[in-house]
Design an enzyme around this catalytic site. Structure first.
Site, short mmCIF file in Angstrom:
data_model
loop_
_atom_site.label_atom_id
_atom_site.label_comp_id
_atom_site.label_asym_id
_atom_site.label_seq_id
_atom_site.Cartn_x
_atom_site.Cartn_y
_atom_site.Cartn_z
N ARG A 131 2.08 -10.25 10.54
CA ARG A 131 3.40 -9.63 10.68
C ARG A 131 4.50 -10.63 10.30
O ARG A 131 5.65 -10.23 10.07
CB ARG A 131 3.65 -9.18 12.13
CG ARG A 131 2.69 -8.17 12.72
CD ARG A 131 2.48 -6.97 11.85
NE ARG A 131 1.31 -7.13 11.01
CZ ARG A 131 1.03 -6.36 9.97
NH1 ARG A 131 1.84 -5.40 9.62
NH2 ARG A 131 -0.07 -6.56 9.25
N LYS A 186 0.82 -1.22 0.00
CA LYS A 186 0.00 0.00 0.00
C LYS A 186 0.85 1.27 0.00
O LYS A 186 0.51 2.25 -0.66
CB LYS A 186 -0.96 0.00 1.18
CG LYS A 186 -0.31 0.07 2.54
CD LYS A 186 -1.33 0.10 3.65
CE LYS A 186 -0.67 0.14 5.01
NZ LYS A 186 0.21 1.30 5.20
N THR A 187 1.97 1.24 0.73
CA THR A 187 2.82 2.44 0.77
C THR A 187 3.43 2.70 -0.60
O THR A 187 3.60 3.85 -1.03
CB THR A 187 3.93 2.28 1.82
OG1 THR A 187 3.33 1.98 3.09
CG2 THR A 187 4.75 3.56 1.95
N GLN A 217 -7.75 -4.64 9.18
CA GLN A 217 -6.70 -4.22 10.10
C GLN A 217 -7.13 -3.02 10.94
O GLN A 217 -6.28 -2.29 11.47
CB GLN A 217 -5.42 -3.89 9.32
CG GLN A 217 -4.84 -5.09 8.59
CD GLN A 217 -3.51 -4.78 7.95
OE1 GLN A 217 -2.48 -4.59 8.62
NE2 GLN A 217 -3.49 -4.72 6.63
N ASP A 220 -3.33 7.41 4.09
CA ASP A 220 -2.81 6.08 4.43
C ASP A 220 -3.52 5.58 5.69
O ASP A 220 -3.98 6.38 6.51
CB ASP A 220 -1.30 6.18 4.68
CG ASP A 220 -0.64 4.82 4.80
OD1 ASP A 220 -1.27 3.81 4.42
OD2 ASP A 220 0.51 4.76 5.27
N GLU A 221 -3.62 4.26 5.85
CA GLU A 221 -4.26 3.64 7.04
C GLU A 221 -5.65 4.24 7.28
O GLU A 221 -6.01 4.61 8.40
CB GLU A 221 -3.37 3.83 8.28
CG GLU A 221 -1.95 3.30 8.14
CD GLU A 221 -1.87 1.78 8.15
OE1 GLU A 221 -2.93 1.12 8.15
OE2 GLU A 221 -0.76 1.26 8.14
#
Length: 700
Positions: free
Chosen positions: A586, A35-36, A250, A220-221
């Protein structure tokens, strides 16, 4: 870098997201799906293709660490410095807007920012003054924060209360709290967002100015936004020029006010929105994705995604069930030690994740026994250490004498004989005269109506602050040096903490005093850089944005995961499931899920049942293991069990000499018989792994 090259290393869905224009865009980015990369490349592509200025793209994320990384990546892509761009956290972006325009809503733009610690200290002071049980301060602080993140002002809350019970008391505290902030010319974190929304809603021309400045809004997020943050985004993105990137699976910060409905309702709020799913995972193996995907798929109110990877199936996910938490901890420590000694992993490649902080105790003990370095992440931030907070409080009081919170903190730090009784007199004078505490002290000294000894102590404190204030400084570092010199603070410090002060001064070199003060407040514990080779211990809530080759998620028992407070509410259970999902994703290569039959919870040992979430894991992806009371090392395909059969020729810490690399220190010893090996740290060449039968080492 040309715009064509910017698209070369993107997969089809990422490329589609980068190229999309003309309507709102929601990028549903699964864990580890890049995503980044989408945000940074979309930012760069806008500047290259559409000739958009980098300073006209409003980009927000949730941590300073993430925003700094984003700036670095974009700078590499477009070849321009991003330091003055509009890339940052919600709080830093709103702070920047308010510094320019807050006067439009009746505030002074040289305001201070109170962090969570300052926020709680002020609440405690008000509760004490109102004779309300002071131990309630955390709950009260949380409620006020929640009200602000919902854009509920004191007057709005007062109008909703019935005048009885706890809410009536809370309303009085909230009103007084806001009055104290105004008197001190201070804002808390929630005010930064709340007042920016107020600024725009009450000043349409100002809002239009910022809408003109910002050609695009990148988020973002997005799943972590609260009501106030989402309102702000909708105000700025009224022209449908928004790209929101996030993952509803998330969303784990409901306790901070985050509302997963913001991402679930995006298409309703922006009817012309396009949705693109990023489902190719670049982080984890397929077994890890299948296990975590099966768990999260049980949640009902979600946008479905099926993550896949080209990394192969990898190791099966290990589920290990122990008798006690000590057995669990010892096994984890033994596993970490073995993989490290075999040279397959560094200590920094391991993470141990848990639901609540007290679970770390047994793990810490086991790691200490094995002499394994570790770091508990998400703990006290550098800027939250007492000595750092004290020195910065002097700086803030010198800049703004109305800062009552800072004054209370340092009026007797270092000790100067100004006790609670004297401070109470000052508080009384301040209240009667409607003055700040510093002005009240000066009024007391002028009236000369206190004992000589008290007068001398107060006068000494005032002179110190005025001396600090009167000097001119080239940078924040110069001011910090003057504070340390004039207060004598270092003379009362423990020697092992003095290096923190020197580190603070070094970080302030060349920085503007106001910018440095803001930065110190807006940084959090998760923004601390950890370059150490140590095992990471952290709560599941602290793991967002992180990844590790080997992950242990511990305490998978009903009551811990899901947490007992969530068991009566289906929405809370869904949030706990998302939290578990975040922890599992993770892991890059190896994932261990562990639990115990018995665990000490709140002073007594309790019988535990396996987490209900484990029932959702597909059998074919998981290897289930039940350990005896004294677990033996388990051989998995990533390494072989190490047997210690013969005393080592060397011990850790002894000095040896190598014919080529000179003198070094033994760091690790392992192996047996003719296969004994050592890891030696040589000052000239660093750490070397050597087989003793070939190394020709000589003891010194």
């Amino acid at each position: 870098m040309s715009k064509e090259i910017l698209l070369n290393d993107l997969n089809p869905q990422q490329r589609e997201a980068v190229l999309h224009e003309g309507s709102p865009l929601l990028v549903l980015a699964g864990a580890g799906s890049g995503k980044t990369r989408v945000i940074t490349h979309k930012f760069a592509y806008h500047t290259k293709s559409n000739k958009v200025s980098p300073h006209s793209i409003f980009t927000v994320t949730f941590t300073n660490k993430a925003s700094d990384e984003m700036k670095r990546r974009i700078a590499r892509l477009i070849g321009k410095d991003m330091d003055s761009s509009w890339i940052g956290t919600f709080h830093s972006q709103c702070n920047r807007i308010l510094r320019k325009d807050i006067k439009a809503i009746g505030y002074n733009n040289n305001f201070l920012i109170y962090d969570a610690d300052d926020h709680c200290n002020l609440i405690r002071h008000i509760l004490k003054e109102f004779r309300i049980y002071e131990a309630m301060y955390r709950g009260v602080a949380s409620r006020i924060s929640s009200l602000k993140s919902s854009l509920v002002t004191p007057s709005m809350f007062l109008s909703k209360t019935d005048g009885f019970g706890f809410d009536e008391k809370l309303a009085k505290v909230y009103v007084r709290y806001q009055d104290e902030l105004r008197m001190s010319n201070a804002l808390d974190f929630d005010d930064l967002i709340m007042l920016t929304v107020k600024l725009f809603e009450e000043n349409p021309a100002l809002l239009e100015k910022y809408r003109t400045i910002f050609n695009y809004v990148l988020v973002d997020e997005f799943q972590d936004t609260n009501y106030a943050q989402y309102r702000l985004l909708k105000l700025l993105a009224a022209r449908d020029n928004i790209c929101a990137v996030g993952d509803d699976d998330q969303s784990i910060y409901k306790f901070r006010g985050a509302d997963v409905r913001n991402i679930l309702n995006f298409e309703k709020d922006f009817p012309r929105a396009k949705v693109i799913k990023l489902e190719q995972n670049y982080r984890s193996t397929q077994n890890i994705l299948d296990v975590s995907g099966a768990v999260i798929a049980v949640n009902q109110d979600r946008k479905s995604k099926k993550l896949w990877t080209e990394r192969g199936c990898g190791e099966k996910v290990y589920h290990c069930w122990f008798n006690t938490e000590e057995d669990e901890a010892k096994h984890i420590a033994a596993m970490i030690k073995e993989l490290y000694l075999k040279g397959e992993c560094r200590y920094k490649d391991f993470a141990v994740l848990y639901r609540v902080n007290f679970q770390a105790r047994a793990i810490e003990d086991a790691l200490k026994d094995e002499m394994i370095p570790y770091r508990v992440m998400g703990g006290i931030s550098f800027y939250q250490r007492k000595e750092i907070k004290d020195i910065i409080a002097y700086m803030r009081l010198a800049v703004n004498p109305d800062d009552n919170v800072s004054l209370r903190r340092i009026i007797n730090c270092p000790p100067r004989g100004i006790g609670a009784a004297t401070l109470s007199k000052v508080e009384h004078q301040a209240k009667n005269k409607s003055l700040g505490l510093f002005a009240a002290i000066k009024a007391i000294l002028k009236a000369n109506n206190v004992a000589l000894s008290v007068r001398e102590k107060l006068n000494g404190f005032v002179k110190i602050i005025e001396h600090i204030t009167s000097d001119e400084y080239r940078s924040a570092a110069d001011m910090l040096k003057a504070i340390i010199e004039k207060t004598g603070y270092m003379d009362f410090m423990e020697e092992d903490k003095t290096h923190n002060i020197y580190e603070l001064i070094a970080s302030a070199e060349g920085k503007d005093i106001g910018d440095f003060s803001d930065r110190a407040v807006l940084l959090t514990s998760m923004d601390d850089v950890n370059a150490e080779n140590s095992v990471s211990l952290m709560t599941l809530h602290s793991t967002k944005g992180l990844e590790f080759p080997v992950v242990f998620v511990i305490g998978l028992e009903d009551g811990l995961m899901p947490y007992f407070k969530a068991l009566q509410n289906e929405d809370e259970i869904s949030e706990e499931r998302r939290l578990f999902y975040v922890g599992m994703t993770r892991a890059k290569d190896v994932l261990w899920l562990t639990g115990t039959k018995k665990r000490r919870l709140y002073t007594k040992v309790q019988e535990q049942e396996p987490s209900r979430f484990l029932a959702d894991i597909p059998q074919q992806c998981c290897q289930r293991i039940e350990k005896s009371a004294t677990p033996q090392p388990l051989t998995v395909s990533v390494r072989k069990t190490v047997q210690f059969k013969k005393p080592m020729l060397y011990v850790v810490g002894c000095r040896v000499k190598h014919p080529k690399w000179g003198v070094g220190v033994i760091r690790e010893c392992y192996g047996d018989e003719d296969e004994q090996k050592v890891m030696v740290n040589f000052p000239v060449v660093g750490v070397k792994k050597l087989a003793l039968r070939f190394a020709n080492l000589e003891k010194i």
